[in-house]
Design a protein around this motif. Structure first.
Motif, PDB file in Angstrom:
ATOM      1  N   GLU A   1       0.809  -1.221   0.000  1.00  0.00           N
ATOM      2  CA  GLU A   1       0.000   0.000   0.000  1.00  0.00           C
ATOM      3  C   GLU A   1       0.842   1.271   0.000  1.00  0.00           C
ATOM      4  O   GLU A   1       0.352   2.340  -0.344  1.00  0.00           O
ATOM      5  N   ALA A   2       2.100   1.147   0.381  1.00  0.00           N
ATOM      6  CA  ALA A   2       2.942   2.358   0.410  1.00  0.00           C
ATOM      7  C   ALA A   2       3.103   2.978  -0.975  1.00  0.00           C
ATOM      8  O   ALA A   2       3.441   4.162  -1.109  1.00  0.00           O
ATOM      9  N   PHE A   3       2.857   2.209  -2.033  1.00  0.00           N
ATOM     10  CA  PHE A   3       2.931   2.755  -3.403  1.00  0.00           C
ATOM     11  C   PHE A   3       1.866   3.810  -3.649  1.00  0.00           C
ATOM     12  O   PHE A   3       1.968   4.607  -4.570  1.00  0.00           O
ATOM     13  N   ARG A   4       0.787   3.754  -2.778  1.00  0.00           N
ATOM     14  CA  ARG A   4      -0.286   4.730  -2.967  1.00  0.00           C
ATOM     15  C   ARG A   4       0.225   6.165  -2.806  1.00  0.00           C
ATOM     16  O   ARG A   4      -0.351   7.098  -3.346  1.00  0.00           O
ATOM     17  N   ARG A   5       1.278   6.307  -2.001  1.00  0.00           N
ATOM     18  CA  ARG A   5       1.855   7.659  -1.820  1.00  0.00           C
ATOM     19  C   ARG A   5       2.430   8.202  -3.127  1.00  0.00           C
ATOM     20  O   ARG A   5       2.567   9.413  -3.292  1.00  0.00           O
ATOM     21  N   ILE A   6       2.747   7.258  -3.996  1.00  0.00           N
ATOM     22  CA  ILE A   6       3.290   7.693  -5.289  1.00  0.00           C
ATOM     23  C   ILE A   6       2.156   7.899  -6.284  1.00  0.00           C
ATOM     24  O   ILE A   6       2.080   8.932  -6.961  1.00  0.00           O
ATOM     25  N   SER A   7       1.271   6.909  -6.354  1.00  0.00           N
ATOM     26  CA  SER A   7       0.148   7.017  -7.286  1.00  0.00           C
ATOM     27  C   SER A   7      -1.021   6.207  -6.738  1.00  0.00           C
ATOM     28  O   SER A   7      -0.847   5.067  -6.273  1.00  0.00           O
TER      29      SER A   7
ATOM     30  N   ASP B   1      -3.200   4.873  -8.467  1.00  0.00           N
ATOM     31  CA  ASP B   1      -3.418   3.782  -9.431  1.00  0.00           C
ATOM     32  C   ASP B   1      -2.236   2.836  -9.467  1.00  0.00           C
ATOM     33  O   ASP B   1      -1.937   2.223 -10.496  1.00  0.00           O
ATOM     34  N   TYR B   2      -1.564   2.690  -8.348  1.00  0.00           N
ATOM     35  CA  TYR B   2      -0.349   1.884  -8.338  1.00  0.00           C
ATOM     36  C   TYR B   2      -0.601   0.435  -8.701  1.00  0.00           C
ATOM     37  O   TYR B   2       0.299  -0.271  -9.157  1.00  0.00           O
ATOM     38  N   ARG B   3      -1.876  -0.081  -8.467  1.00  0.00           N
ATOM     39  CA  ARG B   3      -2.155  -1.493  -8.722  1.00  0.00           C
ATOM     40  C   ARG B   3      -2.008  -1.841 -10.202  1.00  0.00           C
ATOM     41  O   ARG B   3      -1.882  -3.026 -10.548  1.00  0.00           O
ATOM     42  N   THR B   4      -1.996  -0.838 -11.047  1.00  0.00           N
ATOM     43  CA  THR B   4      -1.868  -1.126 -12.482  1.00  0.00           C
ATOM     44  C   THR B   4      -0.506  -1.679 -12.842  1.00  0.00           C
ATOM     45  O   THR B   4      -0.322  -2.218 -13.932  1.00  0.00           O
ATOM     46  N   ILE B   5       0.466  -1.552 -11.927  1.00  0.00           N
ATOM     47  CA  ILE B   5       1.801  -2.060 -12.246  1.00  0.00           C
ATOM     48  C   ILE B   5       1.887  -3.557 -12.020  1.00  0.00           C
ATOM     49  O   ILE B   5       2.811  -4.221 -12.513  1.00  0.00           O
TER      50      ILE B   5
ATOM     51  N   SER C   1       9.168  -2.147 -17.512  1.00  0.00           N
ATOM     52  CA  SER C   1       8.238  -1.059 -17.837  1.00  0.00           C
ATOM     53  C   SER C   1       8.217   0.027 -16.773  1.00  0.00           C
ATOM     54  O   SER C   1       7.721   1.127 -17.002  1.00  0.00           O
ATOM     55  N   LEU C   2       8.720  -0.288 -15.573  1.00  0.00           N
ATOM     56  CA  LEU C   2       8.771   0.718 -14.506  1.00  0.00           C
ATOM     57  C   LEU C   2      10.000   1.621 -14.617  1.00  0.00           C
ATOM     58  O   LEU C   2      10.143   2.551 -13.824  1.00  0.00           O
TER      59      LEU C   2
ATOM     60  N   LYS D   1       8.551   4.761 -12.874  1.00  0.00           N
ATOM     61  CA  LYS D   1       7.270   5.292 -13.308  1.00  0.00           C
ATOM     62  C   LYS D   1       6.184   4.380 -12.762  1.00  0.00           C
ATOM     63  O   LYS D   1       6.068   3.217 -13.170  1.00  0.00           O
ATOM     64  N   ILE D   2       5.423   4.866 -11.819  1.00  0.00           N
ATOM     65  CA  ILE D   2       4.348   4.117 -11.174  1.00  0.00           C
ATOM     66  C   ILE D   2       3.046   4.691 -11.684  1.00  0.00           C
ATOM     67  O   ILE D   2       2.701   5.839 -11.360  1.00  0.00           O
ATOM     68  N   ALA D   3       2.350   3.897 -12.489  1.00  0.00           N
ATOM     69  CA  ALA D   3       1.153   4.391 -13.174  1.00  0.00           C
ATOM     70  C   ALA D   3       1.555   5.633 -13.968  1.00  0.00           C
ATOM     71  O   ALA D   3       2.460   5.571 -14.789  1.00  0.00           O
TER      72      ALA D   3
END
Length: 739
Positions: free
Chosen positions: A125-131, A133-137, A144-145, A176-178
């Motif tokens: 869940e910490a990816f949420r701080r970045i985007s 829509d992080y689950r798309t990765i 691709s990141l 690149k996250i989302a």
């Protein structure tokens, strides 16, 4: 709290236990790298490859045929506790129900798992701080990141190495996250969960730090640019200052820097050269110390005005040279800033001494020209009067013998007329209106004759010393006029030494260059013969010297001089293409310097024809003059010696008579200035009537060069009034004999 949920304290306890387990496993993995069973390792890899092959997946290149590798961290035992009773486990979906899943979910930094096909399988869940829509990765490729091509290749290669040798590595990269991009520190670890090897990727978001670093770098670059710009500005300023100093120092005009108190702070080389001071003699001194006394008031006013208006223009001052000579200058000044002295006046000084000398020479020449013009204007009428006086006095004297009681009175009248004629000639001489008869002569010879002539009139208390240069070049002069110059100068020298003294007459050669001729524009560069006449008399001040050559200016008492002597000298020297100057100081005597153009030709002997032509004649003469007394005088003189005389009062009457009796008229004696028709026009029309007509011109007026040349081409001669009887007879006889 619902059943099955653990308290926060329990989760933290499990997390600490997991950390300890990870450290223990890392230690065990390092120890087991060297002792691991090849069969076990090979079997594990074989199963992984076999499992992926069964599912149609291609195993990563670095896991194939590498049976000697072992896992870095084996989390299988930890996950067995959380496997469901069915024994199945899907890491993508079931990880969050495990202790490990809860741990990585609680970790405050982004964590993801990469499988051996480099696909993202888990992201916390910490990816949420970045985007958001992080689950798309999830399910996407690790590559691709990594949007940066070069860095992405390097990071991907790093991941391959971790898979190969199980050694943890860290690097910095762009992710690149989302749709969001971040900059972070990425740590990669090899882990084993059950039968699958994965990469545990921990990401520290350093975007803010990177942004700040970039900002700091920009600031540093801006600072470096500012420093570089300042350095360039300082260099340009130094170069400008150097150029200014060089321009200031090498300027072709005098330059001077003066502070508010009037102290000289700097001067340039031209200033030092022209005023002949040393730099140490003037820098730090008051500017007024080199200003002439007559200019002190003007200087003070200019200095005060400069600080009020910030500039001054065309201030006329006198600057005193070190030798005491005064230079006339025009001062221009502006206020500027000096790094040492603050606000200062930057002055430029234009030396106009030469210009003022030229103006003075021009005024003198114009004054002489004006007097000459005046003399020319009165010469005709005055000579007509003198002609009547002298002419009839001559006739009366011819009728009387010296014993007659009237003879002395008539002789006095004749002498008075002659002196009047001489006075007119003197005026015309200094105005350079009298034609000269120059010939090549040696100036030393003229000096010798003049000194011998004056030897009886110069008092013995006045000693004359000659210093004449041998082999003196000849000069083209009229000896009689140069003799008159010497006589005037010697008489003036004698008058300046009433108690006696010394006169030195020197001759020499001199080459006058362009610099000298710029001061005296009448003089052309070249070789000259120089005559110096110096006395030890009482001398003159500057005001008198400035007027010494003016006509009628004299320092003598009334009756002792006319003031024409030096004016005549000036005119004679100028008429010979020469130049005269005077230097004098009170109590120190006077020196006159005369320069005459030198000649290269040798002086030859001129044979003179002393034979006298007979003055008698029987020819017919037409006499044309508007003055009746002159007609009467000339008629009587010519008739007495045998001529037949016809008279006309003007040019028109003369043409009428010549048309009627032209065949019998042998000579026309024609006055130039007459009413109705002047002599020049009458001469032209006479020659139209009879091209062979003989005409003798008589004039008491000054003739310009063009008129003189025209008359010389068409007439048989020119005779100047006033005429004596003998002069009239010789001129008429000469014109008739020319044929």
């Amino acid at each position: 709290m619902e059943d099955g949920e653990k308290t926060r304290e329990e989760l933290l306890l499990e997390l600490n236990q997991l950390r300890e387990r990870l450290r223990s496993i890392e230690s065990q993995a390092r120890d087991s790298d060297a002792t691991a069973s090849p069969d076990r390792s090979s079997g594990g890899n074989a199963r992984l490859v076999s499992d992926r092959a069964a599912n149609g997946e291609q195993a990563p290149r670095h896991l194939m045929n590498n049976g000697d590798l072992t896992e870095s961290i084996d989390l299988t035992g930890l996950f067995r506790k959380d496997i469901t009773s069915s024994g199945s486990f899907d890491i993508r979906g079931d990880i969050w129900s495990t202790t490990f899943g809860r741990v990585i979910q609680a970790v405050p930094i982004p964590v993801m798992l990469i499988d051996q096909s480099y696909a993202v399988t888990v992201a916390n869940e910490a990816f949420r701080r970045i985007s958001a829509d992080y689950r798309t990765i999830i399910g996407g490729t690790f590559r691709s990141l990594l949007p940066d091509g070069r860095i992405g290749e390097e990071v991907h290669a790093l991941a391959e190495q971790v898979f190969e040798d199980r050694k943890p590595r860290a690097t910095h990269t762009v992710l690149k996250i989302a749709e969001a991009t971040m900059w972070g520190r990425m740590t990669l670890r090899s882990i084993r969960i059950m039968s699958e090897r994965l990469l545990l990727v921990l990401i520290e978001d350093l975007t803010a730090e990177k942004r700040q670093a970039l900002l700091n770098e920009k600031q540093r670059q801006a600072l470096r640019r500012e420093i570089a710009q300042r350095q360039l500005s300082q260099k340009a300023l130094a170069e400008n200052e150097l150029r200014f100093r060089q321009t200031y120092e090498n300027a072709p005009m005098m330059m001077q820097t003066v502070d508010r108190q009037g102290i000289i702070r700097n001067v340039n080389s031209k200033w030092l050269t022209d005023l002949r001071y040393g730099r140490d003699e003037v820098v730090g001194q008051e500017a007024a110390s080199v200003i002439g006394e007559t200019s002190h008031k003007t200087f003070t006013s200019a200095l005060e005005a400069q600080w009020g208006t910030k500039e001054v223009r065309d201030v006329h001052l006198q600057y005193r040279r070190k030798d005491g000579e005064m230079l006339e200058v025009l001062l221009d000044g502006v206020v500027t800033d000096d790094p040492t002295w603050g606000a200062v006046g930057l002055w430029t000084l234009r030396d106009i001494t030469h210009q003022m000398a030229l103006e003075q020479h021009l005024r003198q020449a114009q004054k002489m020209e004006a007097v000459g013009t005046l003399a020319g204007g009165i010469a005709h009428d005055f000579n007509n009067l003198l002609q009547i006086i002298i002419g009839f006095a001559d006739l009366l004297l011819m009728r009387k013998d010296q014993g007659s009681p009237d003879y002395p009175a008539l002789h006095s009248i004749h002498e008075a007329g002659r002196r009047g004629s001489d006075l007119v000639n003197q005026i015309l001489t200094f105005s350079r209106r009298v034609p000269t008869s120059p010939r090549p002569v040696n100036l030393n010879d003229v000096i010798g004759e003049s000194v011998q002539l004056l030897s009886r009139t110069i008092p013995k208390v006045v000693e004359i010393e000659l210093k004449l240069q041998d082999d003196l070049s000849p000069i083209l002069i009229d000896p009689s006029q140069i003799e008159q110059v010497l006589i005037n100068l010697l008489i003036n020298a004698k008058d300046a030494m009433p108690q006696g003294g010394h006169v030195t007459i020197c001759t020499s050669h001199a080459t006058l260059d362009e610099r000298y001729c710029r001061t005296y524009p009448e003089v052309q560069p070249g070789e000259y013969v120089v005559l110096n006449v110096s006395d030890t008399g009482y001398g003159m001040d500057k005001d008198v010297v400035d007027r010494i050559f003016e006509p009628f200016f004299t320092m003598k008492k009334p009756g002792e001089g006319t003031g024409l002597g030096l004016a005549i000298v000036f005119g004679i020297v100028k008429s010979h293409g020469g130049y005269i100057s005077c230097r004098s100081r009170l109590g120190k005597g006077t020196t006159f310097e005369l320069c005459f153009p030198a000649m290269e030709l040798e002086i030859g002997s001129n044979a003179s024809d002393s034979s006298e032509r007979p003055v008698l004649g029987t020819e017919t003469i037409l006499l044309v003059d508007d003055e009746e007394p002159i007609r009467n005088f000339a008629t009587e003189v010519l008739s007495k010696v045998g001529y037949t005389v016809l008279v006309a009062a003007d040019g028109k009457e003369a043409l009428e008579i010549y048309q009627k009796r032209g065949g019998t008229i042998d000579l026309v004696v024609l006055d130039l200035v007459m009413p109705k028709m002047g002599g020049v026009q009458c001469l032209a029309e006479l020659l139209q009537i009879d091209p062979s007509a003989r005409v003798l011109i008589v004039s008491g007026h000054l003739l310009d060069p063009h008129t003189t040349a025209l008359i010389q081409q068409r007439a048989k001669g020119i005779v100047k009034k006033p005429l004596k009887v003998a002069d009239v007879l010789r001129a008429v006889r000469g014109a008739l004999d020319k044929g």
